[in-house]
Structures are given as C-alpha cells and as structure tokens.
Design an enzyme around this catalytic site. Sequence first.
Site, PDB file in Angstrom:
ATOM      1  N   LYS A 171      -7.714  17.323 -51.518  1.00 51.11           N
ATOM      2  CA  LYS A 171      -7.779  17.490 -50.068  1.00 51.11           C
ATOM      3  C   LYS A 171      -6.416  17.536 -49.386  1.00 51.11           C
ATOM      4  O   LYS A 171      -5.492  16.819 -49.738  1.00 51.11           O
ATOM      5  CB  LYS A 171      -8.595  16.337 -49.436  1.00 51.11           C
ATOM      6  CG  LYS A 171     -10.073  16.426 -49.655  1.00 51.11           C
ATOM      7  CD  LYS A 171     -10.723  17.684 -49.118  1.00 51.11           C
ATOM      8  CE  LYS A 171     -11.056  17.611 -47.643  1.00 51.11           C
ATOM      9  NZ  LYS A 171     -12.013  16.587 -47.256  1.00 51.11           N
ATOM     10  N   HIS A 187     -18.155  35.366 -30.588  1.00 44.10           N
ATOM     11  CA  HIS A 187     -19.237  34.560 -31.177  1.00 44.10           C
ATOM     12  C   HIS A 187     -18.859  34.039 -32.565  1.00 44.10           C
ATOM     13  O   HIS A 187     -19.733  33.773 -33.387  1.00 44.10           O
ATOM     14  CB  HIS A 187     -20.548  35.355 -31.296  1.00 44.10           C
ATOM     15  CG  HIS A 187     -20.912  36.117 -30.062  1.00 44.10           C
ATOM     16  ND1 HIS A 187     -21.739  35.617 -29.092  1.00 44.10           N
ATOM     17  CD2 HIS A 187     -20.506  37.344 -29.610  1.00 44.10           C
ATOM     18  CE1 HIS A 187     -21.866  36.498 -28.112  1.00 44.10           C
ATOM     19  NE2 HIS A 187     -21.112  37.559 -28.390  1.00 44.10           N
ATOM     20  N   GLU A 235      -6.945  17.934 -35.806  1.00 43.16           N
ATOM     21  CA  GLU A 235      -8.192  17.265 -35.409  1.00 43.16           C
ATOM     22  C   GLU A 235      -7.946  16.275 -34.281  1.00 43.16           C
ATOM     23  O   GLU A 235      -8.761  16.134 -33.362  1.00 43.16           O
ATOM     24  CB  GLU A 235      -8.798  16.540 -36.610  1.00 43.16           C
ATOM     25  CG  GLU A 235      -9.303  17.485 -37.689  1.00 43.16           C
ATOM     26  CD  GLU A 235      -9.545  16.740 -38.986  1.00 43.16           C
ATOM     27  OE1 GLU A 235     -10.622  16.137 -39.134  1.00 43.16           O
ATOM     28  OE2 GLU A 235      -8.654  16.728 -39.858  1.00 43.16           O
ATOM     29  N   ASN A 283       0.821  -1.221   0.000  1.00 43.61           N
ATOM     30  CA  ASN A 283       0.000   0.000   0.000  1.00 43.61           C
ATOM     31  C   ASN A 283       0.853   1.268   0.000  1.00 43.61           C
ATOM     32  O   ASN A 283       0.608   2.194  -0.767  1.00 43.61           O
ATOM     33  CB  ASN A 283      -0.957  -0.012   1.191  1.00 43.61           C
ATOM     34  CG  ASN A 283      -1.925  -1.179   1.120  1.00 43.61           C
ATOM     35  OD1 ASN A 283      -1.994  -1.844   0.084  1.00 43.61           O
ATOM     36  ND2 ASN A 283      -2.642  -1.439   2.193  1.00 43.61           N
TER      37      ASN A 283
HETATM   38  N1  ARG Z   1      -1.443  -3.628  -7.458  1.00 41.37           N
HETATM   39  C1  ARG Z   1      -1.926  -2.931  -6.301  1.00 41.37           C
HETATM   40  C2  ARG Z   1      -2.393  -1.530  -6.729  1.00 41.37           C
HETATM   41  O1  ARG Z   1      -2.042  -1.153  -7.782  1.00 41.37           O
HETATM   42  C3  ARG Z   1      -0.846  -2.773  -5.293  1.00 41.37           C
HETATM   43  C4  ARG Z   1      -1.312  -2.617  -3.902  1.00 41.37           C
HETATM   44  C5  ARG Z   1      -1.950  -3.860  -3.418  1.00 41.37           C
HETATM   45  N2  ARG Z   1      -2.261  -3.793  -2.052  1.00 41.37           N
HETATM   46  C6  ARG Z   1      -2.998  -4.733  -1.440  1.00 41.37           C
HETATM   47  N3  ARG Z   1      -3.229  -4.528  -0.212  1.00 41.37           N
HETATM   48  N4  ARG Z   1      -3.465  -5.751  -2.098  1.00 41.37           N
HETATM   49  O2  ARG Z   1      -3.083  -0.853  -6.018  1.00 41.37           O
END
Ligand code: ARG
Length: 468
Positions: free
Chosen positions: A290, A163, A297, A117
């Site tokens: 063309k 406009h 675009e 995390n």
């Molecule tokens: N692949 C996960 C993501 O991109 C990584 C973190 C995963 N964390 C967990 N607690 N499973 O968020």
Amino acid sequence: MTDKLSAADLWGGGHFADAQAPLMERLNASIDFDKLLWRHDLAGSRAHAAMLGAQGIITAEDLAAIRSGLDQIEQEIERGTLAFTPEREDIHLNIEARLIELVGEPGRRLHTARSRNDQVATDLKLYVRDAIDRADAMLVDLLAVLVGRAEEEAATAMPGFTHLQAAQPVTLGHHLLAYAEMFGRDRNRLADARRRLNECPLGAAALAGTSFPIDRKKTAQALGFDRPTANSLDSVSDRDFALDYLAAAAIAAVHLSRLAEELVLWSTPQFGFVRMAESFSTGSSIMPQKRNPDAAELLRGKAGRAFGNLQALLTTMKGLPLSYSKDMQEDKEPIFDAVTTLELGLEGAVGMLRGVTFDRARLASAAGVGFTTATDLADWLVRVLGLPFRSAHAVAGKAVRAAEERGCDLEQLPLASLQAIEPRINESVFEVLGVDRSLASRTSYGGTAPALVQAAARTARSRLLEPS
Ligand code: ARG
C-alpha cells in the site's frame, strides 16, 4: 492589592458583593483560546492610548507609562513569562490587569472611552485581516505551482469526464488550469472580504459611542483601516467580516477537496494517472504494497471542518438582538480553526502538487478509451455531410454501438461498417477520430486545444497571480 487583580476587580466596580462561582469562571473565560489575539490587542491598545494622548484625554506622562507597560507586556508574552489566567477572563483583561500591575494608575486610564465590545471587534478584525493576507499569499503559491504544472502538461492528453464517465479528450494542462480558475476566484473572494472588513470599530465604545472627544480617524489610520465604522451599534455587533472569511474559506475548502479527491482517484492502480510523492503518502501496517494518499484524503476530509466553522458562526449570530451579546465570544474558536484548516490545506496542496508525477503514457492511452471521439464523429457528419446535429448524433451513436460489438475503438472500425450506417461517410472521417486531432480541434475560446492551453497558462500567470 494590584498583583491579585482579577477580571471582577476590573468590571465588578463597587456593585458586586459576591465572588464569582468557579463554574461561572470556567463557562465565562475565553483566555484559553483568545490569547491568540494578543498581538492585535496590543496594537489596538497602543493606537487607542496614542489617540487619547493626542486628544489630551490622558496626559503625556500617562501615555508614556502605558506605552512602556505595553512594551514590557509584549516582551513578557514573547518570552513566555506572562502567565495568562482564567481569573482575568479574556485576553483584553489579562493584558489590562498586567498593565495596571506594571504601571499602576496610568494603566487604569487606558480603558477611557473604550469598551471590550469595540476592543474585541477591532482585535478580531485585525486578526482576520492578517489571516486573509496570509491565505492570499498561500493561494498565490498554490496558483504558481498549478500554472507551472499546467504549462508542462499543456499537450498531455487525458480523458475528460462528465458523470465520471469518459466524455471527451482534454489536456491535463487544461484540467489543472480549471483549478487555477477556482483558486483565482478564492483570491477575489478574500480580497472582497478584506475591502469590506477594513473599517475600524474602535471608538464605538460599548455600543453608543462616547462623550470623550476621541478621534476615530486617527485610530483607524494607525491600525491600517480605511476609515472608522459609521454606526456604533453595528460596530460592536457586526461579525459579517468573520462570516465573509469563513465563507471564503469554506469555498476554498471545496476546491481543495475536489482537487484532493481527483488525486485520490487518479493515484489508484485502476486509474494510474498519477503517483503521489512518497513524502506525502503513508504505508499500511498490514498490507505491504500500500501507498495511501493520506495527504489528499485529509484535504478532502478537512472541508467538513471548514463548513462546520461557517455553520457554527452563522448559527451563533442568527437571532441575536443588537448590539453585543456574550454569545459572540463563541465566534473565536470557529475562526481560529478555519484559519488553521485553510492554511494547512493550502500549504498541503502546494506540497502535494509539487511532488506528484503524472504518468503521461497512461493518461494518453486512457484518453481514447470509452469512444471519447464520438462527438468528433458527429461534428464531422455535420461539417462534411451537412447532417443536422441531432441526426449526426444518432449516426455516431450507431457507430459506437458497432465498435462496442466488434470490441474495437471508433478509429478501428472498417469504413464499410461506418458506411453501412451512413453511406456517404468516406475515408477522411478517420482524420477526426484520433485523440490528438480531437484535442487540436478544440480551439473555441476557453477550449482544451494544446496551443490554447499553453497560451492560457501564460495569461493565467499575469491574470491570477498578480498582487491583490
Ligand atoms: N471575551 C469577550 C468576547 O470575546 C470580550 C468582550 C466582552 N464584552 C462584554 N461586554 N462582556 O466577546
């Protein structure tokens, strides 16, 4: 069997008895896209390992083994010999599993005091920070081209529109510098985003911090962050930094799209203000005449992707309880796509603008079409005859009507026709009815007078192009 390590071997520990369903693997694995983060993941792991070593949480021997393993992984990825696999879920576990394969037990210690995390939040911040720096450099290139072309066209008359109706004469240089202001603000937005982003989540671990005596300042510093993030829950659940980037990218895409739209419009035979370089145009497979402004675009069209990416992540994040949820894995593809889209757009705009040829004669002759000096007439009536502006506006409106009826420009109206509307009008009114006089008179701060535009281009060079 270390050579068969899967993600489940790393997180399954003792408590998972059943194998993962193949469908779950397809749903869960992010390696196909998050492999883009490999450099940042290695950087994060190196900083983390060095800190663990310095704090005595792992031994010097373990640190050395981890370092050599990470070095080897870097080489393998660079050479393309490391096969990433969905069984290892994501970039973090692919690298960690490979490390364990290569160096054994010390590799198993790298994840001490760390979670995926805080790891993924750190990797992504590093990635977005690089993207911000690249976008900033590209914006500088774009600004340099815009300002250069504006300087060349500081005195080129063209019609200014509101406009999309002819309004008042402006200079092309002024028009181009309007875009320079927008892209200058885009630089500011990115710089703001970078300042806010630059706090390091590493060490927040899963969500609560860790019981190990880590040194978060050390890892923050090693990775070029200003400081560690202050709250461990926020550290793993915040994606504001990505939203900041996506929002800035979306706004820059608006600017690119508006510029592109004008080039599309101006390059039609009906406008004929600009000729796009052949190298940035395409032909038609059926119509031999063309020259299509496809590049413009596409810049216009790609704004839709940029907005969609912002919307996608806003929607993913809304309503998520603290702290980390797997929904957040969905952050990556919009970010990666936004980066590709923005960078292609910025580079495309530079290429396109370098190659356009402005038709100065055509622009100048269009500048007076549509009675664009009617305001100059009204201003003259105020200045010379002392009329209140509202009354002057009505007189000038009648003059436009008279010119329309005669099928001529304001300048070509006989004095008698003007005097039939307002008897005090004299010969000297004709001095203000020409486009060049109109332009030269627009000297209020930020106005379009060629002398001001020349000076504005000079100051834009230092004001908008300076390093952020
Ligand atoms: N692949 C996960 C993501 O991109 C990584 C973190 C995963 N964390 C967990 N607690 N499973 O968020």
